[in-house]
Scaffold this motif. Structure first.
Motif, PDB file in Angstrom:
ATOM      1  N   TRP A  51       9.553   9.077  -9.679  1.00  0.00           N
ATOM      2  CA  TRP A  51      10.295   7.956 -10.260  1.00  0.00           C
ATOM      3  C   TRP A  51      11.643   7.735  -9.577  1.00  0.00           C
ATOM      4  CZ3 TRP A  51       9.235  12.628 -12.552  1.00  0.00           C
ATOM      5  CH2 TRP A  51      10.316  13.493 -12.756  1.00  0.00           C
ATOM      6  N   TRP A  52      12.047   8.695  -8.727  1.00  0.00           N
ATOM      7  CA  TRP A  52      13.335   8.569  -8.048  1.00  0.00           C
ATOM      8  C   TRP A  52      13.198   7.874  -6.693  1.00  0.00           C
ATOM      9  CZ3 TRP A  52      17.065  13.352  -7.266  1.00  0.00           C
ATOM     10  CH2 TRP A  52      18.350  12.869  -6.929  1.00  0.00           C
ATOM     11  N   PHE A  53      12.133   8.155  -5.944  1.00  0.00           N
ATOM     12  CA  PHE A  53      12.017   7.599  -4.597  1.00  0.00           C
ATOM     13  C   PHE A  53      10.954   6.512  -4.469  1.00  0.00           C
ATOM     14  CE2 PHE A  53       9.258  11.336  -4.715  1.00  0.00           C
ATOM     15  CZ  PHE A  53       8.059  10.854  -4.201  1.00  0.00           C
ATOM     16  N   VAL A  54       9.956   6.459  -5.352  1.00  0.00           N
ATOM     17  CA  VAL A  54       8.924   5.424  -5.251  1.00  0.00           C
ATOM     18  C   VAL A  54       9.458   4.026  -5.568  1.00  0.00           C
ATOM     19  CG1 VAL A  54       6.763   4.589  -6.254  1.00  0.00           C
ATOM     20  CG2 VAL A  54       6.980   6.984  -5.580  1.00  0.00           C
ATOM     21  N   PRO A  55      10.243   3.812  -6.646  1.00  0.00           N
ATOM     22  CA  PRO A  55      10.715   2.445  -6.944  1.00  0.00           C
ATOM     23  C   PRO A  55      11.506   1.781  -5.818  1.00  0.00           C
ATOM     24  CG  PRO A  55      10.972   3.839  -8.863  1.00  0.00           C
ATOM     25  CD  PRO A  55      10.566   4.744  -7.749  1.00  0.00           C
ATOM     26  N   PRO A  56      12.515   2.442  -5.197  1.00  0.00           N
ATOM     27  CA  PRO A  56      13.214   1.757  -4.092  1.00  0.00           C
ATOM     28  C   PRO A  56      12.318   1.509  -2.885  1.00  0.00           C
ATOM     29  CG  PRO A  56      13.963   4.030  -4.281  1.00  0.00           C
ATOM     30  CD  PRO A  56      13.147   3.744  -5.491  1.00  0.00           C
ATOM     31  N   GLY A  57      11.445   2.459  -2.561  1.00  0.00           N
ATOM     32  CA  GLY A  57      10.529   2.232  -1.446  1.00  0.00           C
ATOM     33  C   GLY A  57       9.563   1.101  -1.714  1.00  0.00           C
ATOM     34  N   LEU A  58       9.051   1.042  -2.943  1.00  0.00           N
ATOM     35  CA  LEU A  58       8.137  -0.039  -3.307  1.00  0.00           C
ATOM     36  C   LEU A  58       8.844  -1.385  -3.315  1.00  0.00           C
ATOM     37  CD1 LEU A  58       5.234  -0.653  -4.220  1.00  0.00           C
ATOM     38  CD2 LEU A  58       6.010  -0.338  -6.585  1.00  0.00           C
ATOM     39  N   MET A  59      10.105  -1.409  -3.735  1.00  0.00           N
ATOM     40  CA  MET A  59      10.862  -2.659  -3.749  1.00  0.00           C
ATOM     41  C   MET A  59      11.058  -3.191  -2.327  1.00  0.00           C
ATOM     42  SD  MET A  59      12.264  -4.702  -6.008  1.00  0.00           S
ATOM     43  CE  MET A  59      12.572  -3.677  -7.442  1.00  0.00           C
ATOM     44  N   ILE A  60      11.367  -2.302  -1.388  1.00  0.00           N
ATOM     45  CA  ILE A  60      11.516  -2.713   0.011  1.00  0.00           C
ATOM     46  C   ILE A  60      10.200  -3.252   0.556  1.00  0.00           C
ATOM     47  CG2 ILE A  60      11.980  -1.889   2.351  1.00  0.00           C
ATOM     48  CD1 ILE A  60      13.939   0.107   1.171  1.00  0.00           C
ATOM     49  N   ALA A  61       9.099  -2.560   0.253  1.00  0.00           N
ATOM     50  CA  ALA A  61       7.792  -2.972   0.760  1.00  0.00           C
ATOM     51  C   ALA A  61       7.380  -4.320   0.193  1.00  0.00           C
ATOM     52  CB  ALA A  61       6.743  -1.906   0.417  1.00  0.00           C
ATOM     53  N   LEU A  62       7.568  -4.534  -1.104  1.00  0.00           N
ATOM     54  CA  LEU A  62       7.162  -5.804  -1.723  1.00  0.00           C
ATOM     55  C   LEU A  62       8.018  -6.966  -1.228  1.00  0.00           C
ATOM     56  CD1 LEU A  62       6.475  -4.706  -5.413  1.00  0.00           C
ATOM     57  CD2 LEU A  62       4.808  -5.279  -3.641  1.00  0.00           C
TER      58      LEU A  62
END
Length: 326
Positions: A277-288
């Protein structure tokens, strides 16, 4: 990027009758108007706009409704739940609040870099290509020098020189814009060299039009799709590059961005502790966000490249033929 925008297309074949094609271009511009500058609506464009608008609204609105992203709690690293939508960091900071403010910071960097890089490329490419002579040679030399120097090492060196306490989001944005305009300027120069020899541009010169008006009225409208595509690409490249610099510790140290979130997650051993929950949300936001901008860029390509405009219709026709044959 071959070919011009639909603003200069006519029903005649310019290769067979260049004079007729050039004479009909102003009439085509007046008939098509703004519609020729807009991408054709497709599922790809709708999906891209949906992703970009949703993330932009989140970055603009969400920071007003979340708490302080730097507030420290004694609860430590906890998964989502118990009043925290995306859990907390190892120091008890709200990950959702950090994500909201970090999204806003990355959007600010992307938009500023896109605007500055597009302005620089337009100035060096369009102005130099139209004026020609010594001005064009000087502008081309500057573009070639920037192209020869590797972008990423130059950005790393400049970022390392700037003190960490002065390295805000606007500093990173200026550095990325200064190092990322040269390739786009070369494309705009080539398009301008082609446009300035058109008959309607020559007619405007003979009529006594001022150079700035010829550039703004006769040449610039034909380059708007190219400029739009370059702006979208610059935004994508800026957000990805900033995330990479921040992950290396050379980003906006005193500003919240998606890259700094990943940097602190990596320093906090989030992956080793399975704190997704710490690193997936920012990475997913960049990808989307990058995916949404890329889909929009594909739609703009249909304006720049005439060969791509009929692709959706041809695909639909082939699909109907296969359905009928089956």
């Amino acid at each position: 990027m071959t070919g011009l925008s639909p603003l200069t297309e006519t029903s005649e074949d310019p290769a067979r009758d260049p004079a007729a094609g050039a004479a009909a271009a102003p009439a085509a511009r007046s008939r098509s108007g703004l519609r020729s500058l807009l991408p054709r609506w497709t599922p790809l464009l709708g999906t891209g706009l949906g992703l970009v608008v949703a993330i932009a609204l989140f970055g603009i609105v969400a920071p007003f409704f979340v708490g302080d992203p730097n507030a420290v709690d004694n609860r430590g690293l906890t998964p989502p739940g118990d009043g925290f939508l995306l859990g907390t960091t190892q120091t008890g900071q709200d990950v959702f609040a950090q994500l909201a403010h970090a999204t806003r910071g990355s959007l600010q960097i992307g938009l500023l870099v896109g605007a500055l890089a597009t302005l620089l490329s337009a100035f060096f490419g369009i102005i130099g290509g139209y004026i020609g002579g010594a001005v064009d040679e000087a502008f081309s030399l500057a573009s070639n020098v920037m192209l020869v120097i590797p972008d990423l090492p130059l950005v790393i060196v400049i970022s390392a020189i700037v003190p960490a306490d002065q390295r805000g989001w606007w500093t990173i944005a200026v550095v990325l814009a200064v190092t990322g305009w040269a390739a786009s300027a070369r494309v705009l120069r080539a398009q301008t060299l082609s446009l300035r020899n058109r008959d309607y541009v020559a007619a405007a010169r003979v009529a006594g039009e001022k150079p700035w008006r010829i550039v703004c009225v006769e040449i610039l409208p034909n380059l708007l799709p190219v400029l739009a595509s370059q702006f979208v690409y610059a935004v994508i490249a800026a957000i990805l590059t900033e995330a990479g610099l921040s992950f290396l510790g050379l980003g906006a140290s005193n500003s919240a961005t998606l890259g700094t979130m990943l940097f602190y997650a990596q320093n906090g051993f989030a992956l080793q502790q399975s704190a997704w929950w710490w690193f997936v949300p920012p990475g997913l936001m960049i990808a989307l966000f990058g995916c949404g901008l890329s889909l929009i860029n594909f739609s703009i390509d249909e304006i720049i490249n005439p060969k791509l405009r009929g692709v959706p219709k041809r695909r639909a026709a082939r699909s109907r033929q296969r359905s009928a044959a089956a």
